[in-house]
Design a protein around this motif. Structure first.
Motif, PDB file in Angstrom:
ATOM      1  N   PHE A  85       6.205   7.420  -4.165  1.00 60.61           N
ATOM      2  CA  PHE A  85       7.741   7.342  -4.410  1.00 60.61           C
ATOM      3  C   PHE A  85       8.494   6.604  -3.215  1.00 60.61           C
ATOM      4  O   PHE A  85       8.288   7.151  -2.028  1.00 60.61           O
ATOM      5  N   PRO A  86       9.129   5.384  -3.273  1.00 64.93           N
ATOM      6  CA  PRO A  86       9.688   4.989  -2.073  1.00 64.93           C
ATOM      7  C   PRO A  86      11.031   5.454  -1.444  1.00 64.93           C
ATOM      8  O   PRO A  86      11.767   4.805  -0.949  1.00 64.93           O
ATOM      9  N   ALA A  99       5.657   6.279   1.403  1.00 59.71           N
ATOM     10  CA  ALA A  99       5.287   4.925   1.090  1.00 59.71           C
ATOM     11  C   ALA A  99       4.894   4.162   2.456  1.00 59.71           C
ATOM     12  O   ALA A  99       3.798   3.476   2.258  1.00 59.71           O
ATOM     13  N   VAL A 100       5.458   4.531   3.638  1.00 57.10           N
ATOM     14  CA  VAL A 100       4.796   4.112   4.914  1.00 57.10           C
ATOM     15  C   VAL A 100       4.610   5.378   5.593  1.00 57.10           C
ATOM     16  O   VAL A 100       5.543   6.097   5.819  1.00 57.10           O
ATOM     17  N   TYR A 101       3.404   5.340   6.031  1.00 52.69           N
ATOM     18  CA  TYR A 101       2.674   6.588   6.937  1.00 52.69           C
ATOM     19  C   TYR A 101       3.272   6.502   8.109  1.00 52.69           C
ATOM     20  O   TYR A 101       3.314   5.602   8.897  1.00 52.69           O
ATOM     21  N   THR A 122       9.701  -4.213   2.146  1.00 50.37           N
ATOM     22  CA  THR A 122       9.998  -5.633   1.505  1.00 50.37           C
ATOM     23  C   THR A 122       8.982  -6.475   1.235  1.00 50.37           C
ATOM     24  O   THR A 122       8.577  -7.022   0.202  1.00 50.37           O
ATOM     25  N   ARG A 123       7.827  -6.378   2.251  1.00 55.97           N
ATOM     26  CA  ARG A 123       7.003  -7.314   2.247  1.00 55.97           C
ATOM     27  C   ARG A 123       5.735  -7.096   1.486  1.00 55.97           C
ATOM     28  O   ARG A 123       4.971  -7.805   0.713  1.00 55.97           O
ATOM     29  N   TYR A 124       5.247  -5.819   1.248  1.00 56.74           N
ATOM     30  CA  TYR A 124       4.018  -5.349   0.647  1.00 56.74           C
ATOM     31  C   TYR A 124       4.409  -4.507  -0.534  1.00 56.74           C
ATOM     32  O   TYR A 124       3.870  -4.675  -1.591  1.00 56.74           O
ATOM     33  N   PHE A 125       5.100  -3.312  -0.408  1.00 56.76           N
ATOM     34  CA  PHE A 125       5.433  -2.398  -1.395  1.00 56.76           C
ATOM     35  C   PHE A 125       5.978  -2.989  -2.768  1.00 56.76           C
ATOM     36  O   PHE A 125       5.471  -2.882  -4.017  1.00 56.76           O
ATOM     37  N   HIS A 126       7.335  -3.482  -2.472  1.00 58.81           N
ATOM     38  CA  HIS A 126       7.810  -4.164  -3.724  1.00 58.81           C
ATOM     39  C   HIS A 126       7.231  -5.116  -4.585  1.00 58.81           C
ATOM     40  O   HIS A 126       7.167  -5.016  -5.731  1.00 58.81           O
ATOM     41  N   PRO A 127       6.687  -6.274  -3.974  1.00 62.93           N
ATOM     42  CA  PRO A 127       5.840  -7.093  -4.672  1.00 62.93           C
ATOM     43  C   PRO A 127       4.760  -6.668  -5.435  1.00 62.93           C
ATOM     44  O   PRO A 127       4.364  -7.005  -6.633  1.00 62.93           O
ATOM     45  N   TYR A 128       3.989  -5.558  -4.748  1.00 66.21           N
ATOM     46  CA  TYR A 128       2.868  -4.776  -5.443  1.00 66.21           C
ATOM     47  C   TYR A 128       3.435  -4.103  -6.902  1.00 66.21           C
ATOM     48  O   TYR A 128       2.897  -4.342  -7.732  1.00 66.21           O
TER      49      TYR A 128
END
Length: 257
Positions: A85-86, A99-101, A122-128
């Motif tokens: 969960f972000p 979401a980011v360790y 923004t760059r990796y999590f949400h597009p995935y």
């Protein structure tokens, strides 16, 4: 390079094999924010990566009568973990693994505590997340349902980051959700894999947030495979157990057709 890849299955298949943690690739700009040196980073990847699970899903897809769809993360979970969960409800934040360790499997510093997760989200999590949401929506449109099979592995001995590592560690752990894991899906997995346990040492399963707790047409199950059953730990080569597991996963896929 895209951070994820959707491999098409049969148009009539409702099954998506989701492989979020199999990759080791960590882009240079992401490595720059990690405090580990190259040797320590590779050692951490040995522990944290669900090695060979992308190959497992690929083999299972080839063996299946109706080919499932496959959604595979091509970057390491040290970039972002797409299954967290972000926000503040993520329990793994307690050990620095949202979401980011910011912490490693051994609770050592991975990134400074004041790291801003925003750019990576923004760059990796949400597009995935958007792409996985679209993949599920497409299966719903095509077949009237979607079944997400989350393909993971876990170490034979607990690592310090585990919040529930004191429980059983069966050859295959099935993670379930009270809303999204119907009895028939669980029974099919038991039949396919044989010796299994439930929700120990890991529980739950992945469903895109747009559908989570809302749409019963989306069912899901997490398959956590103990690594000593198919590979040399940590981070070593796969063994003959991978073929047996691919056959079992294919049997599960076929039973859902």
């Amino acid at each position: 390079m895209s951070s994820f890849e959707l491999s098409a299955g049969a148009e009539g298949s409702s099954v998506i094999l989701h492989v979020p943690h199999s990759a080791r690739e960590t882009p240079a700009e992401v490595r720059a924010g990690i405090v580990l040196d190259d040797v320590a980073l590779e050692r951490e990847l040995d522990h944290i990566v669900d090695a060979h699970t992308a190959e497992l899903a690929e083999r299972a897809a080839r063996l299946s009568r109706v080919v499932p769809w496959r959604f595979v993360n091509r970057l390491s979970r040290l970039v972002v973990d797409p299954e967290r969960f972000p926000d503040g409800r993520e329990e793994m934040l307690a050990v620095g693994m949202g979401a980011v360790y910011t912490r490693t499997t051994h609770r050592e510093v991975l990134r400074p505590d004041d790291t801003d997760p925003g750019p990576l989200l923004t760059r990796y999590f949400h597009p995935y997340a958007r792409a996985m949401t679209d993949a599920v929506a497409e299966r719903l449109e095509a077949t009237g349902r979607a079944v997400v099979i989350d393909v993971h592995s876990y170490p034979s001995a607990p690592l310090p980051y585990e919040l529930h590592g004191e429980g059983p560690r069966p050859p295959v752990c099935l993670g379930t959700d009270p809303f999204h894991t119907p009895p028939g899906l669980l029974a099919a997995a038991r039949e396919a894999f044989g010796e299994v346990g439930l929700n120990s040492p890991f529980s739950g399963t992945y469903v895109p947030l747009e559908f989570y707790g809302r749409d019963p047409r989306v069912s899901a199950l997490m398959v956590e495979i103990r690594r000593d059953t198919y590979m040399t730990e940590p981070g070593g080569p796969a063994g003959p157990g991978l073929d047996r597991l691919a056959q079992a996963l294919a049997a599960l896929v076929d039973s859902l057709g």
